[in-house]
Design a protein around this motif. Structure first.
Motif, PDB file in Angstrom:
ATOM      1  N   LEU A  46       0.821  -1.208   0.000  1.00  0.00           N
ATOM      2  CA  LEU A  46       0.000   0.000   0.000  1.00  0.00           C
ATOM      3  C   LEU A  46       0.860   1.264   0.000  1.00  0.00           C
ATOM      4  CD1 LEU A  46      -3.072   0.113  -0.125  1.00  0.00           C
ATOM      5  CD2 LEU A  46      -3.053   0.932   2.235  1.00  0.00           C
ATOM      6  N   VAL A  47       1.987   1.240   0.695  1.00  0.00           N
ATOM      7  CA  VAL A  47       2.896   2.394   0.667  1.00  0.00           C
ATOM      8  C   VAL A  47       3.394   2.630  -0.754  1.00  0.00           C
ATOM      9  CG1 VAL A  47       5.211   3.151   1.330  1.00  0.00           C
ATOM     10  CG2 VAL A  47       3.626   2.340   3.077  1.00  0.00           C
ATOM     11  N   PHE A  65       2.766   5.986   9.626  1.00  0.00           N
ATOM     12  CA  PHE A  65       2.681   4.926  10.626  1.00  0.00           C
ATOM     13  C   PHE A  65       3.479   5.240  11.889  1.00  0.00           C
ATOM     14  CE2 PHE A  65       2.612   2.069   6.640  1.00  0.00           C
ATOM     15  CZ  PHE A  65       1.228   2.170   6.534  1.00  0.00           C
ATOM     16  N   SER A  66       4.328   6.256  11.825  1.00  0.00           N
ATOM     17  CA  SER A  66       5.284   6.510  12.892  1.00  0.00           C
ATOM     18  C   SER A  66       4.712   7.433  13.962  1.00  0.00           C
ATOM     19  CB  SER A  66       6.560   7.134  12.314  1.00  0.00           C
ATOM     20  OG  SER A  66       7.429   7.555  13.327  1.00  0.00           O
ATOM     21  N   ALA A  67       5.157   7.222  15.204  1.00  0.00           N
ATOM     22  CA  ALA A  67       4.778   8.124  16.293  1.00  0.00           C
ATOM     23  C   ALA A  67       5.530   9.442  16.212  1.00  0.00           C
ATOM     24  CB  ALA A  67       5.038   7.451  17.643  1.00  0.00           C
ATOM     25  N   LYS A  68       6.631   9.455  15.472  1.00  0.00           N
ATOM     26  CA  LYS A  68       7.462  10.652  15.372  1.00  0.00           C
ATOM     27  C   LYS A  68       7.054  11.481  14.164  1.00  0.00           C
ATOM     28  CE  LYS A  68      12.275  12.107  14.694  1.00  0.00           C
ATOM     29  NZ  LYS A  68      13.667  11.652  14.411  1.00  0.00           N
ATOM     30  N   ASP A  69       6.925  12.789  14.368  1.00  0.00           N
ATOM     31  CA  ASP A  69       6.613  13.696  13.274  1.00  0.00           C
ATOM     32  C   ASP A  69       7.902  14.243  12.663  1.00  0.00           C
ATOM     33  OD1 ASP A  69       3.920  13.407  13.578  1.00  0.00           O
ATOM     34  OD2 ASP A  69       3.621  15.273  14.683  1.00  0.00           O
ATOM     35  N   SER A  70       7.849  14.520  11.382  1.00  0.00           N
ATOM     36  CA  SER A  70       8.960  15.210  10.722  1.00  0.00           C
ATOM     37  C   SER A  70       9.066  16.629  11.277  1.00  0.00           C
ATOM     38  CB  SER A  70       8.721  15.258   9.216  1.00  0.00           C
ATOM     39  OG  SER A  70       9.567  16.201   8.596  1.00  0.00           O
ATOM     40  N   VAL A  71      10.279  17.184  11.250  1.00  0.00           N
ATOM     41  CA  VAL A  71      10.453  18.574  11.686  1.00  0.00           C
ATOM     42  C   VAL A  71       9.703  19.537  10.768  1.00  0.00           C
ATOM     43  CG1 VAL A  71      12.674  18.176  12.789  1.00  0.00           C
ATOM     44  CG2 VAL A  71      12.602  18.819  10.367  1.00  0.00           C
ATOM     45  N   PHE A  72       9.312  19.079   9.594  1.00  0.00           N
ATOM     46  CA  PHE A  72       8.603  19.932   8.648  1.00  0.00           C
ATOM     47  C   PHE A  72       7.081  19.779   8.740  1.00  0.00           C
ATOM     48  CE2 PHE A  72      12.704  18.873   6.601  1.00  0.00           C
ATOM     49  CZ  PHE A  72      13.247  20.153   6.563  1.00  0.00           C
ATOM     50  N   GLY A  81      -1.453  14.216   4.715  1.00  0.00           N
ATOM     51  CA  GLY A  81      -1.485  13.929   3.284  1.00  0.00           C
ATOM     52  C   GLY A  81      -1.166  12.476   2.990  1.00  0.00           C
ATOM     53  N   ALA A  82      -0.156  11.945   3.686  1.00  0.00           N
ATOM     54  CA  ALA A  82       0.200  10.539   3.496  1.00  0.00           C
ATOM     55  C   ALA A  82      -0.960   9.630   3.874  1.00  0.00           C
ATOM     56  CB  ALA A  82       1.431  10.199   4.340  1.00  0.00           C
ATOM     57  N   LEU A  83      -1.642   9.956   4.957  1.00  0.00           N
ATOM     58  CA  LEU A  83      -2.786   9.149   5.387  1.00  0.00           C
ATOM     59  C   LEU A  83      -3.907   9.203   4.358  1.00  0.00           C
ATOM     60  CD1 LEU A  83      -4.102   7.421   7.558  1.00  0.00           C
ATOM     61  CD2 LEU A  83      -4.784   9.515   8.737  1.00  0.00           C
ATOM     62  N   LYS A 154       2.807   1.055  16.918  1.00  0.00           N
ATOM     63  CA  LYS A 154       1.480   0.489  16.633  1.00  0.00           C
ATOM     64  C   LYS A 154       0.410   1.126  17.520  1.00  0.00           C
ATOM     65  CE  LYS A 154       3.367  -3.977  15.125  1.00  0.00           C
ATOM     66  NZ  LYS A 154       2.944  -4.019  13.722  1.00  0.00           N
ATOM     67  N   ALA A 155       0.760   1.370  18.785  1.00  0.00           N
ATOM     68  CA  ALA A 155      -0.191   1.998  19.702  1.00  0.00           C
ATOM     69  C   ALA A 155      -0.540   3.414  19.229  1.00  0.00           C
ATOM     70  CB  ALA A 155       0.385   2.031  21.113  1.00  0.00           C
ATOM     71  N   HIS A 156       0.472   4.140  18.772  1.00  0.00           N
ATOM     72  CA  HIS A 156       0.233   5.489  18.258  1.00  0.00           C
ATOM     73  C   HIS A 156      -0.688   5.444  17.037  1.00  0.00           C
ATOM     74  CE1 HIS A 156       1.175   9.666  17.191  1.00  0.00           C
ATOM     75  NE2 HIS A 156       1.235   9.243  15.939  1.00  0.00           N
TER      76      HIS A 156
END
Length: 423
Positions: A46-47, A65-72, A81-83, A154-156
């Motif tokens: 799907l990606v 999918f990540s709990a971490k956000d990009s600095v941008f 947008g990715a979602l 996964k929890a995030h």
């Protein structure tokens, strides 16, 4: 050999399987694919499809999918947008029957699409540690770290989509199988039997829920492509767009979104509302439409902290989204993790100097445009930087209009390259 009778009985229904790491999920999926003949659509598939449809990089899609956000993220709202593109890619896949959704993508499927059987494979930590240590020759500490990091992500993901803090909660699934006590073949057989139950067969309501999801996914992408950020739901042609940030000029936003989405085929009505339950971490954010023609992933690399912070603020005033790194090593790490489009790079820095950063950037990510901005460089430095692939060589103090023009040039080059790759 596959059981053709069983395949006939599961025609028209599908599976959505979510598994903890090191819970024998891959083995169960292989057995299910063999038994049912379902086509597997996992995160990787799907990606790749979402990246193809959107022109975004696979890395940017995966960050959803990540709990971490990009600095941008605060400039681009790239995660939203990715979602949206993941949902659109899934909506297109759901045009086919007999799918086995595996991984994070299983939770993209709305609960109302009831002709998909939702399954969770999980096990207690001691079993998972043993599986990890045996499969990948890890120490117990390494295995624990891997499992903890995977579970956190996964929890995030489940919290963001389902509003539930526990990704393994039984109420999220039709079946929850404890894999420490359940063998692979037994798990596949149990799932296969549930697939044959009448409760999983398609109904008029579940088909309508699928059509609603497909329409909402189409509208979500249209919203993102226009620079907006919101959550879209559909019900029999009626769209609801929820905004999760403070909106200063709501009526103008509402009218623009209604006019745009009202033109989509199958849309009968569009309503726009600001979610009263705005998350705490977004309460201070003002809704800002993203201009896709404006640079929004610029990384300023300079060890003069006051200078670079001021420059970042001046660019933001001009709607240019710029993050900051204070040394070459940090910049190279952000190159991988955050995927900037343009670097504005000083030459004289402690540790890795600017010329070496430029050399490595062009080796690792040649599509990234680099603008040198320095107060100490020589004519030889200028020549070297341009030979290494720098777009421009500017001196401090820089004219902000000239820098903005160069940033716009760099952004246009990056966008043109992406469009060419997409074509």
């Amino acid at each position: 050999m596959r059981n053709d009778a069983k395949e006939q009985k599961v025609a028209g229904v599908g599976l959505a399987v979510f598994s903890g790491d090191f819970c024998r999920g891959d083995e169960v999926l292989a057995a299910l694919r063999q038994d049912t003949g379902c086509r597997v659509v996992d995160d990787r598939v799907l990606v790749k499809e979402a990246a193809r449809l959107s022109g975004m990089s696979p890395g940017a899609i995966e960050r959803a999918f990540s709990a971490k956000d990009s600095v941008f993220e605060k400039f681009t709202h790239e995660k939203g947008g990715a979602l949206a593109w993941l949902r659109r890619a899934l909506a297109e896949q759901l045009g086919s029957s007999g799918l086995l959704l595996a991984g994070n993508v299983a939770h993209l499927l709305p609960r109302e699409i009831s002709h998909y059987l939702r399954v969770c494979l999980i096990a207690e930590l001691p079993f998972r540690l043993q599986q990890a240590m045996a499969a990948e020759n890890l120490t117990e500490t390494e295995a624990r770290r891997r499992i903890t990091a995977a579970d956190t992500a996964k929890a995030h993901w489940v919290q963001a989509l389902r509003g539930h803090e526990d990704p393994w909660a039984a109420e999220l699934y039709d079946m929850l199988l404890p894999m420490a006590e359940t063998g692979v073949e037994e798990a596949a057989a149990l799932i296969g039997r549930q697939l044959q139950r009448s409760a999983v067969q398609p109904t008029e309501e579940s088909r309508q829920a699928l059509a609603d999801f497909q329409l909402a996914a189409q509208a979500g992408v249209a919203l993102v492509e226009a620079g907006h950020d919101g959550e879209v739901a559909a019900q029999q042609g009626r769209l609801t767009v929820r905004i999760t940030r403070k909106v200063l000029m709501f009526n103008r936003l509402r009218d623009e979104v209604q006019a745009m989405l009202g033109e989509l085929p199958g849309v009968a009505e569009v309503s726009v509302e600001v979610d009263p339950g705005v998350p705490h971490d977004r309460q201070a954010e003002i809704y800002r439409k993203h201009d896709r023609g404006t640079p929004s992933k610029v990384l300023l690399v300079d060890d003069e902290r006051e200078f670079v912070q001021t420059l970042s603020e001046r660019l933001l005033f001009r709607d240019v989204g710029a993050a900051v790194a204070h040394d070459g090593q940090s910049a190279l790490e952000m190159l991988i993790d955050d995927e900037p489009e343009v670097l504005v790079l000083d030459l004289k820095m402690p540790g890795i100097d600017g010329i070496e950063v430029l050399r490595r950037v062009k080796k690792i990510r040649p599509e990234v445009e680099v603008i040198i901005l320095t107060g100490h460089g020589s004519e030889d430095d200028r020549r070297t930087c341009l030979e290494l692939g720098a777009l421009a060589y500017l001196r401090k103090p820089v004219d902000i209009d000239e820098l903005e023009a160069r940033l716009q040039e760099a952004h246009q080059k990056v966008q043109a390259s992406r469009e060419a790759d997409r074509a």
